[in-house]
Motif scaffolding. Structure first.
Motif, mmCIF file in Angstrom:
data_model
loop_
_atom_site.group_PDB
_atom_site.id
_atom_site.type_symbol
_atom_site.label_atom_id
_atom_site.label_comp_id
_atom_site.label_asym_id
_atom_site.label_seq_id
_atom_site.Cartn_x
_atom_site.Cartn_y
_atom_site.Cartn_z
ATOM 1 N N ASP A 1 24.625 130.758 64.425
ATOM 2 C CA ASP A 1 23.575 130.421 65.472
ATOM 3 C C ASP A 1 23.020 131.683 66.344
ATOM 4 O O ASP A 1 21.935 131.353 67.181
ATOM 5 C CB ASP A 1 24.280 129.441 66.422
ATOM 6 C CG ASP A 1 24.665 128.089 65.689
ATOM 7 O OD1 ASP A 1 24.578 127.831 64.587
ATOM 8 O OD2 ASP A 1 25.365 127.201 66.584
ATOM 9 N N HIS A 2 23.862 132.560 66.482
ATOM 10 C CA HIS A 2 23.569 133.653 67.578
ATOM 11 C C HIS A 2 23.204 134.865 66.758
ATOM 12 O O HIS A 2 22.900 135.773 67.387
ATOM 13 C CB HIS A 2 24.673 133.998 68.211
ATOM 14 C CG HIS A 2 24.950 132.610 69.310
ATOM 15 N ND1 HIS A 2 24.434 132.415 70.457
ATOM 16 C CD2 HIS A 2 26.021 131.803 69.111
ATOM 17 C CE1 HIS A 2 24.871 131.171 70.880
ATOM 18 N NE2 HIS A 2 25.588 130.830 70.229
ATOM 19 N N LEU A 3 22.862 134.915 65.445
ATOM 20 C CA LEU A 3 22.011 135.880 64.854
ATOM 21 C C LEU A 3 20.753 135.451 64.339
ATOM 22 O O LEU A 3 20.349 134.389 64.524
ATOM 23 C CB LEU A 3 23.179 136.054 63.517
ATOM 24 C CG LEU A 3 24.629 136.477 63.714
ATOM 25 C CD1 LEU A 3 25.054 136.578 62.180
ATOM 26 C CD2 LEU A 3 24.631 137.772 64.071
ATOM 27 N N PRO A 4 19.869 136.403 64.183
ATOM 28 C CA PRO A 4 20.246 137.800 64.097
ATOM 29 C C PRO A 4 20.544 138.484 65.423
ATOM 30 O O PRO A 4 20.220 138.070 66.473
ATOM 31 C CB PRO A 4 18.778 138.355 63.514
ATOM 32 C CG PRO A 4 17.710 137.376 64.063
ATOM 33 C CD PRO A 4 18.220 136.080 64.168
ATOM 34 N N HIS A 5 21.167 139.711 65.095
ATOM 35 C CA HIS A 5 21.898 140.536 66.373
ATOM 36 C C HIS A 5 20.630 141.195 67.144
ATOM 37 O O HIS A 5 19.464 141.070 66.574
ATOM 38 C CB HIS A 5 22.876 141.365 65.727
ATOM 39 C CG HIS A 5 22.612 142.336 64.612
ATOM 40 N ND1 HIS A 5 21.522 143.102 64.737
ATOM 41 C CD2 HIS A 5 23.025 142.447 63.450
ATOM 42 C CE1 HIS A 5 21.447 143.803 63.915
ATOM 43 N NE2 HIS A 5 22.252 143.463 62.990
ATOM 44 N N ILE A 6 21.053 141.810 68.231
ATOM 45 C CA ILE A 6 19.797 142.340 68.794
ATOM 46 C C ILE A 6 19.744 143.920 68.375
ATOM 47 O O ILE A 6 18.779 144.576 69.015
ATOM 48 C CB ILE A 6 20.240 142.479 70.258
ATOM 49 C CG1 ILE A 6 21.332 143.243 70.877
ATOM 50 C CG2 ILE A 6 20.268 141.064 70.960
ATOM 51 C CD1 ILE A 6 21.537 143.589 72.178
ATOM 52 N N TRP A 7 20.575 144.483 67.535
ATOM 53 C CA TRP A 7 20.601 145.702 67.207
ATOM 54 C C TRP A 7 19.241 146.296 66.422
ATOM 55 O O TRP A 7 18.518 145.417 65.727
ATOM 56 C CB TRP A 7 22.008 146.332 66.632
ATOM 57 C CG TRP A 7 22.979 146.155 67.124
ATOM 58 C CD1 TRP A 7 23.238 146.401 68.564
ATOM 59 C CD2 TRP A 7 24.046 145.339 66.748
ATOM 60 N NE1 TRP A 7 24.597 146.240 68.935
ATOM 61 C CE2 TRP A 7 25.014 145.593 67.833
ATOM 62 C CE3 TRP A 7 24.780 144.694 65.673
ATOM 63 C CZ2 TRP A 7 26.279 144.890 67.983
ATOM 64 C CZ3 TRP A 7 25.904 144.255 65.510
ATOM 65 C CH2 TRP A 7 26.696 144.380 66.804
ATOM 66 N N ILE B 1 29.922 146.911 78.342
ATOM 67 C CA ILE B 1 28.580 146.671 78.311
ATOM 68 C C ILE B 1 27.832 147.808 77.644
ATOM 69 O O ILE B 1 28.330 148.881 77.376
ATOM 70 C CB ILE B 1 28.119 146.602 79.763
ATOM 71 C CG1 ILE B 1 28.343 145.430 80.627
ATOM 72 C CG2 ILE B 1 26.353 146.668 79.924
ATOM 73 C CD1 ILE B 1 27.706 144.231 80.221
ATOM 74 N N GLY B 2 26.925 147.488 76.785
ATOM 75 C CA GLY B 2 26.149 148.348 76.018
ATOM 76 C C GLY B 2 25.848 147.737 74.641
ATOM 77 O O GLY B 2 26.208 146.500 74.445
ATOM 78 N N CYS B 3 24.954 148.546 73.963
ATOM 79 C CA CYS B 3 24.866 147.926 72.413
ATOM 80 C C CYS B 3 26.001 147.613 71.631
ATOM 81 O O CYS B 3 25.998 146.301 71.280
ATOM 82 C CB CYS B 3 23.947 149.201 71.630
ATOM 83 S SG CYS B 3 22.709 149.431 72.380
ATOM 84 N N SER B 4 27.133 148.295 71.547
ATOM 85 C CA SER B 4 28.304 147.956 70.866
ATOM 86 C C SER B 4 28.850 146.435 71.437
ATOM 87 O O SER B 4 29.410 145.884 70.797
ATOM 88 C CB SER B 4 29.365 149.116 71.223
ATOM 89 O OG SER B 4 29.877 149.053 72.887
ATOM 90 N N SER B 5 28.751 146.440 72.657
ATOM 91 C CA SER B 5 29.448 145.475 73.206
ATOM 92 C C SER B 5 28.761 143.942 73.041
ATOM 93 O O SER B 5 29.533 142.833 73.240
ATOM 94 C CB SER B 5 29.623 145.383 74.792
ATOM 95 O OG SER B 5 30.452 146.470 74.927
ATOM 96 N N ARG B 6 27.714 144.142 72.480
ATOM 97 C CA ARG B 6 27.114 142.584 72.177
ATOM 98 C C ARG B 6 27.913 142.214 70.764
ATOM 99 O O ARG B 6 27.694 140.820 70.665
ATOM 100 C CB ARG B 6 25.691 142.737 71.830
ATOM 101 C CG ARG B 6 24.909 143.281 72.739
ATOM 102 C CD ARG B 6 25.035 141.877 74.037
ATOM 103 N NE ARG B 6 24.020 142.027 75.138
ATOM 104 C CZ ARG B 6 23.078 141.448 75.335
ATOM 105 N NH1 ARG B 6 22.473 140.698 74.376
ATOM 106 N NH2 ARG B 6 22.307 141.443 76.414
ATOM 107 N N ALA B 7 28.603 143.044 70.088
ATOM 108 C CA ALA B 7 29.385 142.696 69.056
ATOM 109 C C ALA B 7 30.259 141.278 69.300
ATOM 110 O O ALA B 7 30.446 140.522 68.589
ATOM 111 C CB ALA B 7 30.252 143.539 68.397
ATOM 112 N N ALA B 8 30.753 141.406 70.467
ATOM 113 C CA ALA B 8 31.693 140.304 70.920
ATOM 114 C C ALA B 8 31.246 138.862 70.662
ATOM 115 O O ALA B 8 31.735 137.853 70.204
ATOM 116 C CB ALA B 8 32.224 140.287 72.260
#
Lengths: 189, 378, 281
Positions: free
Chosen positions: C13-19, C58-65
């Motif tokens: 539900d929360h994909l696609p990711h923001i990267w 916090i940061g791009c990486s941290s959205r992975a959680a």
């Protein structure tokens, strides 16, 4: 409220005056009295001037600090000079006899005794000076029974040091003459 | 022999916290709160809990929030400089609704200030220290026994409202020793966390039914996977940019404390029934104020004491109820006038508010309060 | 059509990711999911869906959680390791995995990183290292090479960079490793090894940021940047066999430090075992 008894303990950091103050407060608790104990010291754990206060009363104690002590213990010249300026009327001053007694003091209310020397020579450990002082204070003021005082000491010393502390307490008590005990005994109102 | 024991305020904070169920303490040494860390390190292993000395105050509160999210009641303790460092994560705890207790044993500031001297200069910081609009509950004890009982209440409120509770002590109370007879454990009321497991690996962990304020808490590792974030989030706990959802969330966070103020607020009043002058004070200052009030009463003057025990939210309603009978208010606090602003706001010009404050690290004396009352012609 | 792995371990539900397109972070997130999948399905480990906690900063990486379907907590900037420390202390049975970035864990969170490494509490830290602050639009980070450009280094970066894996090893980490996006298979294996390691484990995974770091420094598109990784990041066994003149400018990937130091929560449990009986109620 006039019945509160204010005690101040002053010396240099490391002399254990805070512990002396705590032990007197603990003895008050054991004796079923009200007490508040507090202290002021430099941020460092050692060195500098150290001052501790114990207020004892039969009634609820509101204000926690000493304003004009009824009793002062001073183990250094600096603390003696400083804190004899704010004594209550008729206050008792106990000082180490190596110090110079300020001219302004009423000599009949001064107990000058060899606390530091007794700890070092008679008890054999300089660091027991505060316990020697506690023994002498209670022998003079007679606020608590010997049992109450010893129990208070026991609650604040490391296990296995009871004997040397008992020796220090006894040595302190012996520094006070019967005449002094009669003259300075304090009865809490 | 009396059952009472001689106990220091800082020590009572630890004993009360353990009685309340605190099983993780994370902290960093700072005068005059250090005894709380020391006592926690001694006591927690004895009750199966964990103490950890972190590398700074930022990580201390972070570890406390992590521990609480994992289902264990947790606490940290600090003083002004460390409290400043904790502010960001304090806001995180409010936003993510993670209960915990933060003890601030206030000392004289600003900056490193007078580390061993008492003050109450963090009163406004406790309310507004972290950024953004957020709820705050802060309690302030004035004796060693009250430190014990009130910190239990701090944990209870924290669990009930799922928000960090600030336990605003001061050096006077933290470092003083008094004889206390602690209440027997069976007489204590302890809020246990009520975890919700109603909807499996759920997607709505922050769902709050209509008419309620606080979502059920789901500790990590108990079969419910969900997300926690400090970003504005939806009821599933996931980040959102939806302004309506974000607005609703922050409004609910504020309302859960504001709307429940009566449950949260406690005040001590002494001799207020016929008082024409109220001495308002909190924390350690109350000890001098109470003595001054008793002395004034002994002289036949109609002076009472009004002491917020819950200092945030400010007991506005309770003070307002006294305004009609009052001719004067004297605010006494160890700062340059912080609770004063709340008292003035509440009085709204209807009653003159005088102020006695100290910022030099010395303690306000009963004599000074009496002199101030004299000056006010009370 | 999302793969089974995505269906199983990610919050669809929360994909696609923001990267951004070409970002390496998705590959690292996949490596983490594969490693966890293998561990969950390994009967010799106690990993399961519900005893794993993903912690990020916090940061791009941290959205992975937020994308990974486990217990997850997205914390404040730099503090993921500190939050993770509390989680692990509260419940040492949990497997706590920290997803962080180069700025998050070595700048604002640098202090927490070195102290966690020293303490040796059993956390697994995966650093998504893209040499830049991506979330805020391309400022230089502690791993941006000297001379490279960033929006806050328009004339070239004057700072000297950290090597995060070596930093952790130097701070006493009992497990420190390096991986990258190109060598996904090797990196996944190292991540799995880190998760199995008893004690603090860090894997510094080189990501690629074509949008900010790549564009600013004329590194080409994502494919070009991956080719650079292929040619310059060499799996350890092969790296060790290389003649010194070929090593220049290249870095090894794999496990750089591995030690059997006492794990903090186990040591603490010994304290509890010793003193719990003596405690006053």
């Amino acid at each position: 409220m006039s019945k509160r008894y204010e005690m101040r303990f002053a010396g240099s950091g490391g002399q254990g005056v805070i512990l002396a103050s705590v032990i007197m407060a603990e003895a008050a608790v054991i004796a079923g009295l009200r007490t508040v104990q507090s202290q002021a010291y430099g941020p460092e754990a050692r060195g500098g001037v150290s001052k501790a206060e114990t207020v004892v009363s039969r009634e609820k104690i509101w204000y926690t600090k000493v304003t004009a002590p009824d009793f002062l213990l001073a183990l250094t010249q600096a603390s003696l000079n400083t804190y004899t300026k704010t004594l209550a009327e008729g206050a008792v001053v106990m000082m180490d006899d190596s110090l110079d007694c300020p001219e302004t003091l009423d000599k009949s209310r001064v107990i000058a005794i060899p606390i530091l020397r007794t700890a070092k020579e008679k008890v054999g450990k300089a660091f027991t000076a505060n316990i020697v002082a506690v023994g002498a204070i209670n022998a003079a003021l007679q606020l608590f029974s010997d049992e109450e005082l010893m129990e208070a000491v026991k609650r604040h010393i490391p296990a296995g040091t009871e004997e040397i502390n008992r020796k220090a307490l006894d040595a302190g008590r012996e520094l006070i003459t019967a005449g002094q005990a009669a003259a300075f005994a304090h009865h809490l109102g | 022999m009396s059952k009472a024991v001689l106990m220091q305020g800082n020590e009572a904070a630890v004993e009360g916290a353990i009685a309340a169920g605190m099983r993780v303490f994370a902290g960093y040494p700072i005068t005059p709160s250090t005894e709380i860390a020391e006592q926690s390190s001694l006591r927690l292993p004895q009750v199966g809990g964990h103490f950890i000395q972190m590398e700074d105050e930022i990580s201390s509160i972070a570890a406390v929030l992590g521990a609480s999210a994992a289902g264990v009641k947790a606490m940290t303790a600090t003083s002004g400089p460390g409290f400043s460092l904790m502010q960001e994560n304090l806001g995180y705890g409010a936003m993510a609704e993670i209960p915990c207790v933060i003890v601030d044993v206030q000392r004289a500031g600003p900056s490193t200030g007078l580390p061993t001297s008492p003050a109450q200069g963090d009163y406004m910081q406790a309310r507004w220290g972290t950024h953004g609009d957020h709820p705050v509950i802060a309690l302030s004890p004035s004796s060693v026994l009250e430190t014990y009982t009130l910190i239990i209440r701090a944990f209870n409120l924290s669990e009930k409202y799922r928000t960090p509770v600030i336990f605003l002590m001061d050096e006077i109370v933290g470092h003083m020793r008094e004889g206390v007879e602690l209440p027997r454990p069976e007489t204590l009321r302890i809020n246990r966390r009520k975890p919700s497991f109603h909807d499996g690996a759920n997607k709505q962990c922050y769902f709050v039914p209509e008419g309620m304020y606080v979502p059920a808490m789901k500790p990590f590792g108990r079969g419910e996977r969900y997300n926690i974030t400090g970003l504005a989030h939806d009821e599933g706990g996931f980040p959102t940019n939806n302004t309506q959802v974000a607005g609703k969330l922050v409004s609910r966070l504020l309302a859960k404390v504001e709307d429940n103020a009566d449950d949260i607020i406690r005040v001590e009043e002494y001799a207020m029934d016929d008082a024409e002058t109220a001495v308002v004070c909190f924390g350690g200052t109350a000890r001098a104020a109470m003595e001054a009030v008793l002395l004034a009463r002994a002289e036949g003057r109609k002076v009472g004491m009004f002491r917020p025990i819950t200092v945030w939210p400010f007991p506005e309603k309770q003070l307002k109820a006294r305004l009609p009978q009052l001719k004067n208010i004297l605010m006494a606090e160890h700062n340059h006038g912080q609770m004063l602003l709340e008292v003035q706001r509440t009085a709204g010009g209807s009653v003159p508010v005088a102020f006695l404050g100290k910022v030099d690290g010395t303690v306000i004396t009963p004599a000074e309060i009496l002199a101030k009352l004299q000056e006010m012609e009370v | 059509m999302p793969s089974d792995l995505i269906h199983q371990y990610m919050r669809i539900d929360h994909l696609p990711h923001i990267w951004c397109p070409g970002c390496g972070n998705g590959v690292i997130m996949r490596d983490v999911a594969v490693a966890l999948d293998e561990l969950i399905n390994d009967p010799d480990t106690d990993f399961d869906r519900d005893n794993i906690v993903i912690v990020s900063g916090i940061g791009c990486s941290s959205r992975a959680a937020g994308y990974l379907d486990f217990n997850s907590i997205h914390t404040t900037h730099g503090r993921a390791i500190a939050f993770a420390t509390g989680i692990k202390m509260a419940n040492p049975k949990l497997h706590v995995v920290v997803l962080t970035g180069d700025g998050d864990c070595s700048a604002i969170g640098g202090n927490h990183l070195i102290h966690a490494a020293r303490r040796n509490l059993g956390l697994t830290v995966i650093c998504f290292n893209n040499d830049i602050y991506g979330m805020t639009g391309g400022q230089y980070s502690p791993t941006t090479p000297t001379g490279d450009k960033a929006t806050t280094a328009p004339y070239g970066n004057l700072d000297r960079p950290f090597d995060i894996a070596l930093l952790a090893a130097g701070a006493g980490a009992s497990f420190a490793a390096r991986g990258d996006v190109y060598h996904a298979r090797e990196t996944t294996a190292v991540i799995k090894q880190a998760m199995l390691h008893k004690g603090f484990a860090l894997v510094d995974v080189y990501s690629v940021c074509p949008t900010y770091y790549g564009r600013k420094n004329k590194k080409g598109d994502a494919v070009e940047m991956l080719k650079w990784q292929r040619d310059n990041l060499i799996p350890l066994p092969r790296f060790n066999m290389m003649p010194p003149e070929e090593m220049a400018g290249k870095k090894a990937i794999g496990v750089l430090a591995e030690n059997d130091f006492p794990e903090y929560s186990e040591e603490y449990q010994k304290l509890i075992d010793r003193f719990a009986a003596k405690g006053r109620k």
